[in-house]
Scaffold this motif. Structure first.
Motif, mmCIF file in Angstrom:
data_model
loop_
_atom_site.group_PDB
_atom_site.id
_atom_site.type_symbol
_atom_site.label_atom_id
_atom_site.label_comp_id
_atom_site.label_asym_id
_atom_site.label_seq_id
_atom_site.Cartn_x
_atom_site.Cartn_y
_atom_site.Cartn_z
ATOM 1 N N GLY A 156 0.835 -1.309 -0.036
ATOM 2 C CA GLY A 156 0.153 0.053 0.031
ATOM 3 C C GLY A 156 0.885 1.330 -0.061
ATOM 4 O O GLY A 156 2.140 1.285 -0.231
ATOM 5 N N GLY A 157 0.412 2.386 0.379
ATOM 6 C CA GLY A 157 0.851 3.583 0.270
ATOM 7 C C GLY A 157 0.742 4.504 -0.813
ATOM 8 O O GLY A 157 -0.415 4.491 -1.131
ATOM 9 N N GLU A 158 1.742 4.647 -1.256
ATOM 10 C CA GLU A 158 1.583 5.635 -2.655
ATOM 11 C C GLU A 158 2.428 4.884 -3.730
ATOM 12 O O GLU A 158 3.394 4.322 -3.435
ATOM 13 N N GLY A 159 2.288 5.286 -4.986
ATOM 14 C CA GLY A 159 3.061 4.755 -6.015
ATOM 15 C C GLY A 159 2.273 4.426 -7.110
ATOM 16 O O GLY A 159 1.020 4.135 -7.037
ATOM 17 N N LEU A 160 2.806 4.076 -8.529
ATOM 18 C CA LEU A 160 2.216 3.662 -9.374
ATOM 19 C C LEU A 160 1.561 2.095 -9.115
ATOM 20 O O LEU A 160 0.609 1.717 -9.793
ATOM 21 N N GLY A 161 2.309 1.538 -8.511
ATOM 22 C CA GLY A 161 1.902 0.108 -8.120
ATOM 23 C C GLY A 161 0.432 -0.017 -7.220
ATOM 24 O O GLY A 161 -0.312 -0.828 -7.619
ATOM 25 N N VAL A 162 0.166 1.108 -6.622
ATOM 26 C CA VAL A 162 -1.002 1.438 -5.753
ATOM 27 C C VAL A 162 -2.055 1.601 -6.802
ATOM 28 O O VAL A 162 -3.329 1.213 -6.762
ATOM 29 N N LYS A 202 -3.274 -1.409 -8.631
ATOM 30 C CA LYS A 202 -4.106 -2.332 -7.961
ATOM 31 C C LYS A 202 -5.386 -1.525 -7.690
ATOM 32 O O LYS A 202 -6.479 -2.327 -7.899
ATOM 33 N N THR A 203 -5.719 -0.186 -7.784
ATOM 34 C CA THR A 203 -6.971 0.296 -7.580
ATOM 35 C C THR A 203 -7.597 0.216 -8.837
ATOM 36 O O THR A 203 -8.727 -0.023 -9.002
ATOM 37 N N ALA A 204 -6.920 0.422 -10.128
ATOM 38 C CA ALA A 204 -7.588 0.322 -11.140
ATOM 39 C C ALA A 204 -7.997 -1.262 -11.533
ATOM 40 O O ALA A 204 -9.111 -1.377 -11.945
ATOM 41 N N SER A 205 -7.199 -2.539 -11.171
ATOM 42 C CA SER A 205 -7.459 -3.500 -11.211
ATOM 43 C C SER A 205 -8.807 -4.049 -10.551
ATOM 44 O O SER A 205 -9.553 -4.730 -10.767
ATOM 45 N N VAL A 206 -8.751 -3.389 -9.135
ATOM 46 C CA VAL A 206 -10.007 -3.887 -8.371
ATOM 47 C C VAL A 206 -11.287 -3.241 -8.669
ATOM 48 O O VAL A 206 -12.150 -3.894 -9.023
ATOM 49 N N PHE A 229 -11.796 -2.987 -12.047
ATOM 50 C CA PHE A 229 -11.994 -3.639 -13.224
ATOM 51 C C PHE A 229 -11.795 -2.842 -14.520
ATOM 52 O O PHE A 229 -12.272 -3.105 -15.506
ATOM 53 N N ALA A 230 -11.081 -1.579 -14.063
ATOM 54 C CA ALA A 230 -10.658 -0.754 -15.316
ATOM 55 C C ALA A 230 -9.371 -1.328 -15.967
ATOM 56 O O ALA A 230 -8.415 -0.875 -15.896
ATOM 57 N N LEU A 231 -9.542 -2.428 -16.861
ATOM 58 C CA LEU A 231 -8.198 -3.071 -17.238
ATOM 59 C C LEU A 231 -7.560 -2.082 -18.386
ATOM 60 O O LEU A 231 -6.590 -2.196 -18.760
ATOM 61 N N ASP A 232 -8.322 -1.048 -18.932
ATOM 62 C CA ASP A 232 -7.713 -0.146 -19.937
ATOM 63 C C ASP A 232 -6.614 0.731 -19.152
ATOM 64 O O ASP A 232 -5.334 0.823 -19.819
ATOM 65 N N ARG A 233 -7.124 1.095 -18.052
ATOM 66 C CA ARG A 233 -6.094 1.854 -17.215
ATOM 67 C C ARG A 233 -5.207 1.064 -16.626
ATOM 68 O O ARG A 233 -3.857 1.346 -16.747
ATOM 69 N N VAL A 234 -5.244 -0.235 -16.502
ATOM 70 C CA VAL A 234 -4.199 -1.022 -16.055
ATOM 71 C C VAL A 234 -3.132 -1.326 -17.163
ATOM 72 O O VAL A 234 -1.945 -1.221 -16.866
ATOM 73 N N PHE A 235 -3.444 -1.475 -18.320
ATOM 74 C CA PHE A 235 -2.588 -1.660 -19.432
ATOM 75 C C PHE A 235 -1.992 -0.365 -19.750
ATOM 76 O O PHE A 235 -0.836 -0.418 -19.867
ATOM 77 N N ALA A 236 -2.713 0.649 -19.444
ATOM 78 C CA ALA A 236 -2.052 2.093 -19.511
ATOM 79 C C ALA A 236 -0.789 2.279 -18.420
ATOM 80 O O ALA A 236 0.306 2.608 -18.910
ATOM 81 N N PHE A 237 -1.062 1.564 -17.245
ATOM 82 C CA PHE A 237 -0.151 1.993 -16.313
ATOM 83 C C PHE A 237 0.917 0.971 -16.726
ATOM 84 O O PHE A 237 2.268 1.407 -16.266
ATOM 85 N N VAL A 238 0.771 -0.115 -16.986
ATOM 86 C CA VAL A 238 1.710 -1.286 -17.238
ATOM 87 C C VAL A 238 2.535 -0.645 -18.326
ATOM 88 O O VAL A 238 3.856 -0.666 -18.347
ATOM 89 N N ILE A 239 2.065 0.120 -19.288
ATOM 90 C CA ILE A 239 2.844 0.582 -20.377
ATOM 91 C C ILE A 239 4.155 1.704 -19.974
ATOM 92 O O ILE A 239 5.125 1.907 -20.169
ATOM 93 N N LEU A 240 3.160 2.707 -19.268
ATOM 94 C CA LEU A 240 4.027 3.616 -18.399
ATOM 95 C C LEU A 240 5.235 2.868 -17.475
ATOM 96 O O LEU A 240 6.206 3.685 -17.655
ATOM 97 N N LEU A 241 4.988 1.976 -16.839
ATOM 98 C CA LEU A 241 6.101 1.303 -16.069
ATOM 99 C C LEU A 241 6.964 0.805 -16.932
ATOM 100 O O LEU A 241 8.251 0.756 -16.547
ATOM 101 N N SER A 242 6.481 0.067 -18.238
ATOM 102 C CA SER A 242 7.735 -0.233 -19.215
ATOM 103 C C SER A 242 8.518 0.868 -19.306
ATOM 104 O O SER A 242 9.752 0.402 -19.707
ATOM 105 N N VAL A 243 7.811 1.968 -19.878
ATOM 106 C CA VAL A 243 8.641 3.134 -20.376
ATOM 107 C C VAL A 243 9.723 3.395 -19.309
ATOM 108 O O VAL A 243 10.832 3.829 -19.684
#
Length: 291
Positions: free
Chosen positions: A233-239, A242-246, A248-262
């Motif tokens: 928990g706390g703060e960060g992109l991982g949080v 997790k919030t987007a996956s809970v 079920f906003a999978l499009d935002r999950v994919f967006a965050f994954v791409i951002l983390l990959s960059v």
């Protein structure tokens, strides 16, 4: 009167023709195509297969968002990042955790690698202990780090360092142990001190290995920080993931994954640029050199 015989000039041996310079062999087609074009073509093929799998009904749209939905979510996330919104604040926190963890992993990995390569205790005691630590499930360690260091940035930095130090340690030890025997004999014949042998021979030989480990660690540090955020928990992109996956906003999950990959790629690229400046006598970097 007979005419005097005229002297015949000596026969000159025929000079062989100089071989014409060979034409340079043409490069393969894939090497002649610029890298940006190759990357664009690969991404276009990936998006086409992605969209085709959804359009043909192979994958449900609720499980795998369409490329357009993902691109829209990525645009929103990127706009929030560059306008100083919540994504920017969490991105900055994750980046700090990654860089701090990578720095700790680099120092610890090099020190432990030197001890393993140069001391008997390092080889017989430290090496098995470090392998056992790295083999431990990291998911189980995250709650312990949170309990020990709290809910701030510290447990995420520790998790990033624990996950990232191992390749630096192994590659450093391998580089120090892999010196050429003839070069070592030359240093000994010149009566070089053990310190001179270590700095001018072993360490110089190990630098490419160290940077190879740092490149792997740069990606692992991002993974470690995000896993710790996801679990602690706390703060960060991982949080935010997790919030987007809970939700079920999978499009935002994919967006965050791409951002983390960059972000991981940028850290990797920074290490690669440093390597090209430090290990200047060997072209071992990721970026292609100009020929």
């Amino acid at each position: 009167m007979t005419q005097p015989a005229t002297a015949t000039p000596p026969r000159v041996a025929a000079q062989p023709d100089k071989a014409a310079p060979r034409a340079k062999a043409a490069k393969p087609l894939m090497e002649r195509i610029p890298t940006p074009i190759l990357l664009t073509a690969a991404l276009a093929l990936l998006v086409a297969v992605w969209q085709g799998a959804i359009s043909l009904g192979w994958v449900n749209e609720y499980v795998l968002p369409t490329p357009w939905d993902t691109a829209t979510a990525l645009w929103d996330v990127t706009a929030d990042l560059f306008t100083g919104g919540p994504v920017f604040d969490n991105f900055l926190i994750s980046a700090q955790e990654t860089l701090y963890g990578l720095l700790i992993a680099a120092v610890a990995g090099v020190v432990l690698g030197v001890l393993i390569a140069e001391t008997v205790i390092g080889r017989r005691v430290l090496q098995p202990l470090m392998i056992a630590l790295y083999a431990a499930p990291k998911v189980a360690l995250a709650p312990l780090f949170v309990a020990w260091f709290g809910f701030d940035m510290a447990p995420k930095v520790v998790m990033a360092a624990v996950i990232a130090f191992f390749p630096v340690m192994v590659d450093t030890a391998a580089g120090l142990a892999g010196i050429d025997e003839d070069e070592d004999k030359l240093f000994k014949s010149l009566r070089a001190t053990p310190w001179q042998r270590f700095v001018k021979l072993k360490l110089m030989n190990a630098l490419p290995f160290v940077f190879a480990g740092l490149k792997s660690a740069s990606v692992l540090a991002v993974i470690g920080a995000i896993v710790a955020e996801f679990l602690g928990g706390g703060e960060g992109l991982g949080v935010m993931v997790k919030t987007a996956s809970v939700g079920f906003a999978l499009d935002r999950v994919f967006a965050f994954v791409i951002l983390l990959s960059v972000m991981a790629f940028l850290v990797y690229l920074a290490v690669d640029l440093i390597e090209r400046r430090v290990v200047f006598w060997r072209q071992t970097g990721f970026l292609p050199s100009e020929s």
